[in-house]
Each structure stands twice: as structure tokens, then as C-alpha cells.
Enzyme design. Sequence first.
Site, PDB file in Angstrom:
ATOM      1  N   GLU A 185      -4.483  -2.596  15.977  1.00 42.26           N
ATOM      2  CA  GLU A 185      -3.530  -3.581  15.477  1.00 42.26           C
ATOM      3  C   GLU A 185      -4.051  -4.996  15.718  1.00 42.26           C
ATOM      4  O   GLU A 185      -4.515  -5.306  16.804  1.00 42.26           O
ATOM      5  CB  GLU A 185      -2.177  -3.424  16.179  1.00 42.26           C
ATOM      6  CG  GLU A 185      -1.103  -4.263  15.517  1.00 42.26           C
ATOM      7  CD  GLU A 185       0.256  -4.160  16.218  1.00 42.26           C
ATOM      8  OE1 GLU A 185       1.283  -4.242  15.533  1.00 42.26           O
ATOM      9  OE2 GLU A 185       0.273  -4.002  17.441  1.00 42.26           O
ATOM     10  N   GLY A 319      -1.063  -6.317  26.715  1.00 38.38           N
ATOM     11  CA  GLY A 319      -0.400  -5.550  27.770  1.00 38.38           C
ATOM     12  C   GLY A 319      -0.414  -4.056  27.483  1.00 38.38           C
ATOM     13  O   GLY A 319      -0.626  -3.244  28.374  1.00 38.38           O
ATOM     14  N   MET A 321      -0.303  -1.004  23.765  1.00 36.20           N
ATOM     15  CA  MET A 321      -0.318  -0.802  22.317  1.00 36.20           C
ATOM     16  C   MET A 321       0.363   0.520  21.988  1.00 36.20           C
ATOM     17  O   MET A 321       0.132   1.527  22.633  1.00 36.20           O
ATOM     18  CB  MET A 321      -1.767  -0.814  21.799  1.00 36.20           C
ATOM     19  CG  MET A 321      -1.910  -0.502  20.320  1.00 36.20           C
ATOM     20  SD  MET A 321      -1.038  -1.696  19.290  1.00 36.20           S
ATOM     21  CE  MET A 321      -0.731  -0.694  17.832  1.00 36.20           C
ATOM     22  N   ASN A 323       0.274   2.886  19.702  1.00 34.33           N
ATOM     23  CA  ASN A 323      -0.275   3.963  18.870  1.00 34.33           C
ATOM     24  C   ASN A 323       0.610   5.211  18.973  1.00 34.33           C
ATOM     25  O   ASN A 323       0.948   5.653  20.066  1.00 34.33           O
ATOM     26  CB  ASN A 323      -1.691   4.331  19.339  1.00 34.33           C
ATOM     27  CG  ASN A 323      -2.522   3.124  19.682  1.00 34.33           C
ATOM     28  OD1 ASN A 323      -2.780   2.276  18.855  1.00 34.33           O
ATOM     29  ND2 ASN A 323      -2.947   3.049  20.933  1.00 34.33           N
ATOM     30  N   HIS A 355       9.108  -0.923  26.061  1.00 29.80           N
ATOM     31  CA  HIS A 355       8.699  -1.630  24.844  1.00 29.80           C
ATOM     32  C   HIS A 355       7.895  -0.696  23.932  1.00 29.80           C
ATOM     33  O   HIS A 355       8.191  -0.562  22.737  1.00 29.80           O
ATOM     34  CB  HIS A 355       7.865  -2.846  25.242  1.00 29.80           C
ATOM     35  CG  HIS A 355       7.409  -3.690  24.107  1.00 29.80           C
ATOM     36  ND1 HIS A 355       7.955  -4.916  23.810  1.00 29.80           N
ATOM     37  CD2 HIS A 355       6.428  -3.513  23.169  1.00 29.80           C
ATOM     38  CE1 HIS A 355       7.355  -5.445  22.767  1.00 29.80           C
ATOM     39  NE2 HIS A 355       6.412  -4.599  22.358  1.00 29.80           N
ATOM     40  N   GLU A 356       6.868  -0.064  24.495  1.00 34.49           N
ATOM     41  CA  GLU A 356       5.976   0.753  23.657  1.00 34.49           C
ATOM     42  C   GLU A 356       6.673   2.000  23.127  1.00 34.49           C
ATOM     43  O   GLU A 356       6.417   2.426  21.995  1.00 34.49           O
ATOM     44  CB  GLU A 356       4.716   1.143  24.445  1.00 34.49           C
ATOM     45  CG  GLU A 356       3.914  -0.039  24.977  1.00 34.49           C
ATOM     46  CD  GLU A 356       3.639  -1.104  23.934  1.00 34.49           C
ATOM     47  OE1 GLU A 356       3.422  -0.747  22.752  1.00 34.49           O
ATOM     48  OE2 GLU A 356       3.636  -2.295  24.290  1.00 34.49           O
ATOM     49  N   HIS A 359       8.814   1.259  20.183  1.00 37.57           N
ATOM     50  CA  HIS A 359       7.994   1.151  18.970  1.00 37.57           C
ATOM     51  C   HIS A 359       7.822   2.496  18.262  1.00 37.57           C
ATOM     52  O   HIS A 359       7.522   2.521  17.064  1.00 37.57           O
ATOM     53  CB  HIS A 359       6.600   0.633  19.312  1.00 37.57           C
ATOM     54  CG  HIS A 359       6.465  -0.842  19.281  1.00 37.57           C
ATOM     55  ND1 HIS A 359       6.910  -1.618  18.238  1.00 37.57           N
ATOM     56  CD2 HIS A 359       5.884  -1.714  20.167  1.00 37.57           C
ATOM     57  CE1 HIS A 359       6.620  -2.891  18.488  1.00 37.57           C
ATOM     58  NE2 HIS A 359       6.014  -2.979  19.642  1.00 37.57           N
ATOM     59  N   GLU A 378       8.112  -6.268  16.739  1.00 38.55           N
ATOM     60  CA  GLU A 378       7.962  -6.807  18.094  1.00 38.55           C
ATOM     61  C   GLU A 378       9.253  -7.392  18.663  1.00 38.55           C
ATOM     62  O   GLU A 378       9.515  -7.273  19.854  1.00 38.55           O
ATOM     63  CB  GLU A 378       6.843  -7.849  18.127  1.00 38.55           C
ATOM     64  CG  GLU A 378       5.471  -7.303  17.741  1.00 38.55           C
ATOM     65  CD  GLU A 378       5.017  -6.144  18.625  1.00 38.55           C
ATOM     66  OE1 GLU A 378       5.619  -5.911  19.689  1.00 38.55           O
ATOM     67  OE2 GLU A 378       4.046  -5.462  18.241  1.00 38.55           O
TER      68      GLU A 378
END
Length: 831
Positions: A185, A319, A321, A323, A355-356, A359, A378
Site C-alpha cells: 500500500e 506502524g 499494515m 493485508n 486498527h488493523e 480494516h 483510515e
Amino acid sequence: TMIPVGLLVLSLFHVSLVGSQPTQSSQQAPGPPHPAGEQPPLAPDNLSFPWSRLRLPRYIIPLHYRLLLHPNITNLSFTGSVQIQIDVQNNTNWVVLHSKGLRISMATILDQNLAHLSDKVAVILHNPSHEQIGIFSPRVLSNGQKYFLYIEFEAELAEGFYGFYKSTYRTSTGETRILASTHFEPTSARMAFPCFDEPSFKANFSIRIRRSPEYISLSNMPVAKTVEVHDGLLEDRFDASVKMSTYLVAFVICDFKSVTATTSSGVQVSIYAAPEKWLQTRYALEVAVKMLDFYEEYFNIRYPLPKQDLIAIPDFQSGAMENWGLTTYRETSLLFDPLTSSISDKLWITMVIGHELAHQWFGNLVTMEWWNDIWLNEGFARYMEYISVEATYPDLKVEEYLLHTCFAAVGHDSLNSSRPISSPAENPTQIKQMFDTVSYDKGACILHMLRHFLTEDVFQSGIVRYLRKYSYRNAHNQDLWDSLTNTCSEEDFISGKHCYSSEQASKNYLFAGEHLDLTAMMNTWTLQKGIPLVTVTRKGPRLLLRQDRFLRTVMPSDPLWSTLQKGFLWHIPLTYKTDASNTIHRHLMTTHTDSIHIEEDVSWVKVNTDMTGYYVVHYEDGGWDEITKLLLENHTALSYKDRTQLIHNSFQLVTLPTDVAETVYSVGAQDDYGWASLLHTYNISLSAAQKSKILFALTCSKDTDKLQRLLELGLEGKVIRSQDLSTLILMVARNPRGHHLAWNFVKKNWDTLVQKFQLGSFCIRNIIIGTTGQFSSPEELTNVQLFFESIREQALQLRATQVALDNVQKNVRWFQRNLETLREWLNKQMK
């Protein structure tokens, strides 16, 4: 040796491509002989690149990638092949897709039966400035037909933190070990394999990775089976993925160990780390399982993959990602060592995992159509950090950090160099700059405002509707607003689905007798930059309101003030409380001036209850005196959030207390022995959390030689990793003895820094803004302007340069206005 995809071995012809570099014979198996009558390749002069735009054509759609990769960890290179099934929606002779830094040795186009379309050699043209390649088919690709594009390629593992790159870690015995990892990304999948590298080109991915037995390989999906290719070389064959964007593809080849647990719905969760840090993975495993259970319940949508891996990568720029199925993290964002990690480290790890994993729904399941709306990914993930941690770990008091997130957004948004949440972004540099305070923090804060204004139930049901409707698809701003108001197409409405027509939806919510047009309201927050200042005046039983654009750099007396105010108007969802009751009142302010009827005998009014709204409040005509009196007599009448917001609004100042360990280290770093001892401890420590605290302490030294040495170690990248260089520069810049040192270091090593971090990255942005943030004299302003002029071509591509100039100009003006007053006051105090 590179062996083509099994199904194609017998059918592929070996092709020499114009404009490509030849491969080593040891890396490519020879293809079958050329068929009789094969034509020589067309000269590049006869063809020009068929596409002039940065965005790819929309008439060729990728459906399924079959990707084979063979990384060589010893010589730091990789070979690969990809077969892409494509759907052609317009007659064409060209397939245009992305490729960056790959040496392509072979390309061919086949029909649905894997037969060659032509006996002529395929020609490939390159457009490096757009990171695109064009593959020419002598035979027309027909509208409505599906084809296969097959490409073989090779490259070195990238230096830096993007694409398919190398990472290293050191064992306790001093041995350096190598792994290979990915970070795609926003626009770096094209560095690992040729692809349609835009978020709307969602496809399925079947991935195979070859490795030697001492390594493992990980990807988005579980391994279906492992086979031996030859001489001990193993090939991991992963299950086909769900439909997803290229930037979410991931693979890692390493020798890590893991711990595993299962969620209540049967998802297998594993945490991977370097073998000696294996014991630091337990807390992350507990958090990840809890978070996945929470999100499945909150979104009312099952996590769609059978597993979720979280892996700590030793060299990692951001920090973490998201995926899909294989989230990657900095070690400090995933590993918790009970002996050296603090409560704030625990909170950070919990928030990052929250957070991840958010996503996996917001961003992965439903993805923004284009990077101009990255905030849909985000902003939501940043906001869900707080919702998820508050629900799963209430003792961590995460709501306090939401206030500071919004304070950070206000600080940035009150500069003229800010930008709208939804902003144009076309090239990779512009796209990287979208990953900033505006997308993350302001995005989270306006969602927080919206959730509290609509109420929690309406907000939650709206986002569930949004996620269900756009699953495995792409969405725009408008789609979210329509989902929150339960708007549907005319076709859905006529067919009797439970939703509102567009006209009805604009009247869907009723507050204090007002109808809320959500699209009109939210467009004022996403399509224009800045933050409103609401000025409140009491006039008997009425509360008079005025909105202006809040600017820290320009005063109302400045001639620029009226120009910078022109055209700005927000639909502000106001909330307020009085001493008459505990009721939270709501009012939508859609004009420059407005008024609200309140009881005449109330003694105080507090606007923006609990700071749920994204706006600054100023109280005129004794309003601040009323608030001050209240706080002196009964401060508990207002929540701590209200009190914190009042302090912020009046002073625009916030420094969370630092950890005790950090303070102790900082004191110890002031003498030569202590500093050297800390540097040694930093070098051998296996705790990323401890290393972070030590690095901060080392930069607190008053010895400029020591600060210079740290910067040089960071640039070298051995003792202090390159991933920490931008943070190191900021730490040195915050030291009064170091801010000129850091700035001169940046100027001297600018080209190297850009090469390491890429021009539009948040690291470059933070370096530019952080190293100039302490400057406050006209001479320093001139110095900054001269440097930006010397890198004019790059500076013009960056918003950060204007933000830096705005900040320095603001500081200069502040000193010019206030220095003499401050000096007089200090002199009086000293008498």
C-alpha cells in the site's frame, strides 16, 4: 531455476521482448522451439506507448491472478511468473498494466483454452514515468471475451520498506538473519509482480511460493499443500483468496515461530515473531482473538477468511499494515515484554491491532474506489480503535486518547495549508501524501461527531448496511451517507426493499424539529478544508451563534482574514448542556449566524458536550467568566472531557505524561558513562519497547557531538535501523540543542532520505514539518525558504513544505506580537 506455471509448460513459447533485459540462463528454463513462420519482433519505433493517463484503462478487468514466486534469500533476488485472467470489455490490441523495477523476460496472451492468439512475438513497451507496461497483441482482443496474460519476470529484493523487500534481525549470539517481506500500500504491488495496481481492480489470487526447508512462507490464505519441486526445494501452494485489491496481497518468507489460538467462530489466529522474541507474542494473541470476536459481533458480518496471521517485521516503515489475513507490524506495535514494556506500550499494541483488524472489514471487504477517499479506510479504522478497545479493554481508558487525536487534527486543520478530507490524488507521490493527519485523525473525529449526533444505534446499523451492500466491492463518500440514511436506488425502492428514496432520506432524522440532510451536512466536512470556530454569546433567553473558519496563523485584524474566510460554511451538529438539566441538546447550524432559545435563568451553557463535535468554541461577553466560575465552584459539573476541551480551546496546548522508565533513562543519558551504557543496551536489547524508550533518552543529551553521532548511526542503518531514522531526526529536533543540527542534517542528506523513504511518504512529511517546527525567527524562515527553493521540483509536489512554512510563519508572528509583552511580564515577576 524458474519453472513456468504447470498448466502452461507445454503450451508456452519462449519470447524475446523488445525493451527488456535478458535473464540469466540459470534462472529461466528454455521454452519450446519457435513455431514455423514466427515473425521477427516489431521494432519499438513502429509502436508508441498506447496510453497517456496515470490511471489504467477501464476496459480490461483482471479476474484471477495465478502468481508463482521464488525468492533467493542468499543473493537477495527473486524470480516469478504470473498468469492473469482478464475480461475484455472493448476491442483492443493492447493490455496496459503496472510494473516497476521488474525485468520482464517473457510475455504472451492466450485464449480461454490456453492457446496462443498469434504466432508472432508479443511486444512489450515501457512507460517508466507512469510505472506502466503495454503488451501488444497482433490479434484483436474482442469485447466480451476472457483471455490469459502470462508474464515471467525477475528483480532484486528491494532496499527500503516498499514492494518485496529484505529485512534482517540479529540473534542474541550476534548472527544476522535475513527474511523477505512485502508492503504494497498504496502503489507498490507493481514492484513485486506485474498487476493492475489500482484499488478498484479487485480479483482473486492463487499464490505459490518456493523456499528452502529452513524457512516458512506465509500469505493471505492458508497453505493448501506443500510439494517438493527438486533437490529439497519446497513449494507452498496457498488457497485461492477472496476477491481483493492488489495492495492487500502479502507474503513473507522467514524462519519465525508462532503461537496460535482460535476465535469463538473458528478463525485460526497466529502471532509470528523472530524465534527469540516468541515469548513476547502472548498478549497480541489474546488481543487479536478478542478483537475478531468483537468485530464479528459489532459488524454482524463473519470474518471471511479461515485464518488471521499477525507478524512482527524487524524493518517496517509504518506502524502496521492490514493485508487481508496476514497483517504486518513493527515490533513495537505487536510485541509485549512484561519485563520492559509499559502500560502505554500495552495500550499502543491494543490500539494498533484494533486498527488493523477493523480494516479487515473497512478497507478490505469494502474498499474506497480511489485514493482520494482513503479516509473511508483510515478514518474508520482509526475511529474503530477507540470503539473496539473501549469495548474489550475498558481499563485502558482509551477514550482519553481520542481527545488527543482530535486535538492533533485541530492543530493541523487550523493551518491554511491543510486540505479537504477527500482530495485529488493521481500519481504515487500525491497518493502517499494522503496517508496523513487529515485522513486518519480528522476522519476519525468527524465520524465520532456523526455517531454521537445520529446516536449509536443509528450509526451502527448504517455502517453494517454499508458493509453488507458493498462487500467485495468499492465505495465512495456518497455510498456511506446513503447507507447511514438508508437511501436506496429508485429500483430498490420500487421493488419494496426497506429503505428510503433520496427525497425521503434527506428527512430521515429529526432533532429539535429539524430535518437533517446528511449528504449536504457531511459534504461540508469532507469536501472543504479547515475547522469552524463557533462564537457563543448570551442575550437573555437566546444563545447567539456565529461560525468562522478557525485559523491559527492569521488574526481577524490581518488584511488576509476576510479573504481566507470567503466561501467557508459548515453544517455544524451542535450539542450543548446547561445547569438546568443533564439533557444533551442538539441543534444543526447551517448558516453563518444562528440563535437558540434557552431558559433565561440558566447560569451557564457549555457548547460541544464532551467534545464530540469537531469545532472550536469561543465564549464572548462574559461567557468564559461563567465557565471559570463554574470550574472554581464545582468542577465536577462538567465531565473531564468537557474540562479538557475547555483547556485546549483556550490555550491550544496539550504533552501526555511520559513513562517513568523513559524519564529515568533521560536523566541517565546526561553524562558520558550513562549515555554510552544506554547506547550499548540499545544495541543488544531484544525488546523493541525498551529500545524506543532508550532512543528517546539518548536524544535528550545536551552534547551536540552525541546527537550528531546518533544521526549518523541512523543514516548508516546498522545499530539504529533505517525504519527509526525519521523518528530519530524528530527526537533530535525537539531537543533545544538539536533542532538546528537536525535541520542541517536533513539538508545535507536530503537525496539519501528521499531514496530511503520515498518522496510522498509520511516519514518525509514528518521530517520536514518536525525539523522546522521549532523555528521562530525571520532568519530561520529565510533559511527554510531557501532550502525549499533549492529542491523546488520536489517541494512543489509536497504539501508538507507549505505546512512547514505556515508553522514557521505562525511562530514568527507569535513572537513579534507577544515577545515584548512576555518580557515585560517576566521582568515584573523578577522584581
